[in-house]
Design an enzyme around this catalytic site. Sequence first.
Site, mmCIF file in Angstrom:
data_model
loop_
_atom_site.group_PDB
_atom_site.id
_atom_site.type_symbol
_atom_site.label_atom_id
_atom_site.label_comp_id
_atom_site.label_asym_id
_atom_site.label_seq_id
_atom_site.Cartn_x
_atom_site.Cartn_y
_atom_site.Cartn_z
ATOM 1 N N HIS A 198 -64.799 85.271 -50.282
ATOM 2 C CA HIS A 198 -63.654 85.162 -51.308
ATOM 3 C C HIS A 198 -63.443 83.601 -51.962
ATOM 4 C CE1 HIS A 198 -59.198 85.255 -52.684
ATOM 5 N NE2 HIS A 198 -59.722 86.642 -52.700
ATOM 6 N N SER A 249 -55.037 89.510 -60.240
ATOM 7 C CA SER A 249 -53.886 89.823 -60.937
ATOM 8 C C SER A 249 -53.832 91.077 -61.494
ATOM 9 C CB SER A 249 -53.595 88.745 -61.742
ATOM 10 O OG SER A 249 -52.894 87.453 -61.261
ATOM 11 N N LYS A 287 -54.700 89.562 -47.520
ATOM 12 C CA LYS A 287 -54.536 88.299 -47.301
ATOM 13 C C LYS A 287 -53.937 87.954 -45.737
ATOM 14 C CE LYS A 287 -55.847 87.538 -51.921
ATOM 15 N NZ LYS A 287 -55.521 86.590 -53.166
ATOM 16 N N ASN A 325 -56.630 93.753 -50.608
ATOM 17 C CA ASN A 325 -57.070 92.765 -49.766
ATOM 18 C C ASN A 325 -55.640 92.045 -49.584
ATOM 19 O OD1 ASN A 325 -57.596 90.254 -48.745
ATOM 20 N ND2 ASN A 325 -58.560 89.222 -50.497
ATOM 21 N N GLY A 380 -54.073 85.742 -57.944
ATOM 22 C CA GLY A 380 -52.654 85.309 -57.515
ATOM 23 C C GLY A 380 -51.744 84.391 -58.512
ATOM 24 N N GLU A 413 -64.352 87.850 -59.508
ATOM 25 C CA GLU A 413 -62.893 87.326 -59.190
ATOM 26 C C GLU A 413 -62.764 86.152 -59.899
ATOM 27 O OE1 GLU A 413 -60.523 89.645 -55.971
ATOM 28 O OE2 GLU A 413 -61.525 87.840 -55.197
ATOM 29 N N GLU A 420 -60.704 82.089 -51.900
ATOM 30 C CA GLU A 420 -59.916 81.234 -51.162
ATOM 31 C C GLU A 420 -60.635 80.598 -49.923
ATOM 32 O OE1 GLU A 420 -56.950 84.188 -50.818
ATOM 33 O OE2 GLU A 420 -56.547 83.940 -52.826
HETATM 34 P P1 PGA Z 1 -54.573 88.831 -56.516
HETATM 35 O O1 PGA Z 1 -55.609 88.671 -55.665
HETATM 36 O O2 PGA Z 1 -54.729 90.368 -57.071
HETATM 37 O O3 PGA Z 1 -53.481 88.535 -55.864
HETATM 38 O O4 PGA Z 1 -54.745 87.958 -57.704
HETATM 39 C C1 PGA Z 1 -56.920 89.010 -55.890
HETATM 40 C C2 PGA Z 1 -58.019 88.681 -54.697
HETATM 41 O O5 PGA Z 1 -57.822 87.530 -54.402
HETATM 42 O O6 PGA Z 1 -58.808 89.488 -54.229
#
Ligand code: PGA
Length: 253
Positions: A95, A213, A11, A9, A173, A167, A97
């Site tokens: 997601h 992460s 982003k 992803n 992140g 997640e 976010e």
């Molecule tokens: P990250 O993001 O690996 O940077 O923690 C994962 C995601 O949001 O799908």
Amino acid sequence: MRTKFVAGNWKMNTTLSEAKALAAAVAKGVSPTCPVIVAVCPPFPWLAAVGEVVSGSPVALGAQDVHFEKKGAYTGEVSPAMLKEAGCKYVIIGHSERRHQLGESDAAVNHKVHTALEEGMHVILCMGETLAERERNLQERVFQRQVYAACAGLSDEQFSRLTIAYEPVWAIGTGKVATPEQAQTAHAFVRERLRVVYGAPIANAVSILYGGSVTPENAAGLLHQPDVDGALVGGASLKADQFLAIANAATAP
Ligand code: PGA
């Protein structure tokens, strides 16, 4: 048996030239006999260009979101048919976010899942608890609510095109990864909830990815858990060598 699946992803990252170079490096690094499904999910404006780069390779294309209507007066939105025409097989929906920064509700997620599946796409449905919810030991209640809300009304055939990504919001992140045991416990719980309502064949067939992460260093421990069927990778998917190392960790027995 569930096929391992590793999706990147990206982003809101990459310029067009960076996106094409990253996709080319990923496509070069995945062999045609790779037993893992590998997908990249670039930002909307780069989908068609990245689709051309990965076309003919084993790497699939996915989008990061989609609208819940099929067409019409929805300024700024993108439909499943548009994503398919740009070369996407997969779409990420729900997601954290989007749920937490943009107020996307369980009902909107369910609507999007239905529309994307009706239009023939494969869905990567994201779910997971916040830090506050985990601290109050509410994670299982949250998983149950999110999964049942998102999956309400799906047919058996539609479930065959659904992948779930667990997640935990506190791990996205942040560099704080769930332990393999925490991930396994969460995935087993989600699978059990699916079994209760939809039956064992569907529960056993649905792939559940871990996200938050994931790095080459922690991937193997997570991916070797019996109910962890792959990874949804954010930050580490922006570096081809790291993303490929995670995909390789998924191939190891
Ligand atoms: P990250 O993001 O690996 O940077 O923690 C994962 C995601 O949001 O799908």
